[in-house]
Write a protein that holds these residues in place. Sequence first.
Motif, short mmCIF file in Angstrom:
data_model
loop_
_atom_site.label_atom_id
_atom_site.label_comp_id
_atom_site.label_asym_id
_atom_site.label_seq_id
_atom_site.Cartn_x
_atom_site.Cartn_y
_atom_site.Cartn_z
N SER A 81 5.19 -3.19 4.67
CA SER A 81 4.38 -3.58 3.98
C SER A 81 3.19 -4.30 4.28
O SER A 81 1.85 -4.74 3.89
CB SER A 81 4.68 -3.97 2.66
N ALA A 82 3.30 -5.43 5.25
CA ALA A 82 2.45 -6.35 5.62
C ALA A 82 2.04 -5.79 6.40
O ALA A 82 0.82 -6.62 6.92
CB ALA A 82 3.65 -7.53 5.90
N LEU A 83 2.76 -5.09 7.55
CA LEU A 83 1.77 -4.62 8.43
C LEU A 83 0.46 -3.69 7.88
O LEU A 83 -0.69 -3.42 8.93
CB LEU A 83 2.90 -3.94 9.63
N ALA A 84 0.89 -2.85 7.21
CA ALA A 84 0.57 -1.68 6.75
C ALA A 84 -1.15 -2.36 5.79
O ALA A 84 -2.63 -2.17 6.17
CB ALA A 84 0.60 -1.17 4.89
N GLN A 85 -0.60 -3.50 5.60
CA GLN A 85 -1.73 -4.69 4.83
C GLN A 85 -2.91 -4.93 6.39
O GLN A 85 -3.99 -5.19 6.30
CB GLN A 85 -1.44 -5.85 4.38
#
Length: 206
Positions: A81-85
Motif C-alpha cells: 500500500s505504501a509503495l502504491a502511494q
Amino acid sequence: ATTMTNFRLDDRTIIITGVARGLGASIAQAVLEAGGDVFGIDVLPHPVEEDWQEISTLQKTSDSQINFFQADVRDEAAIESALAQAKEMAKQRRKPVRGLVNCAGVQHTDNAEDFPVHEFQRIVDINVMGSFIVAKHTARMLIAEKWQGSMVLIGSIAGSVANRVSVTFCWILAETRLLTIMPGHPWECVLCFKSRCANDGQIICI
C-alpha cells in the motif's frame, strides 16, 4: 561543473525505509539536498523531531519534497500500500522512483548460547524478511512502470567477517548480504548492480 553536480538527484524519487531517525533520516536529508524527492517509510508513527530538524528546514527552502508513511516492513500488505502511494506521488510530481534505500533494521548483541530464540526470529523478520518484502515490491513497481533504478540494502561488514560482539547477529547480517545476490538475474532489466564495502559497514546494491 562541480563534483556535486555528478550526484544530483533532480527529477527522481527515492524510497527510504527507517526514515524517522538515525541513518535513514540522514540519507533522506542528503537526497533532498541533491534535489530529489523522498518517500519515507518507518514503523514509528512520526519522525523523531531532533533527527528531522535539518529536513524540516530544507522543506521550507527547497523544491524537493518528503512524504512520511507509517508501515512495518514485516507487513507485506502495508508495504504494498505504501509503495502504491509512492508510485502515484512520483507520477504526480513527474519524478519517477529511481531507487530504494532500505535502512529499517534492528540489532541485539548477546552470546550465541544465550541468544533468545524469539529475539533471533524478530531480527530475521525485520532485517531479512523486511528487506525482501520492500525489495520485492519496489522491483514490481519498477518493472511495471519501466523505471530503471537501484536498490541499496544497508547491512554490515559483520555479515562477511564475524566479530566478538555477537556471532549470532553476524549470522543474520550474512543472510541479508546473501539476499542481495539472489534476485540479481531476473531483475537486471531494471536495476543497477553494485557492491560497496567500507570499514564501518557494508552497502550492497542489487
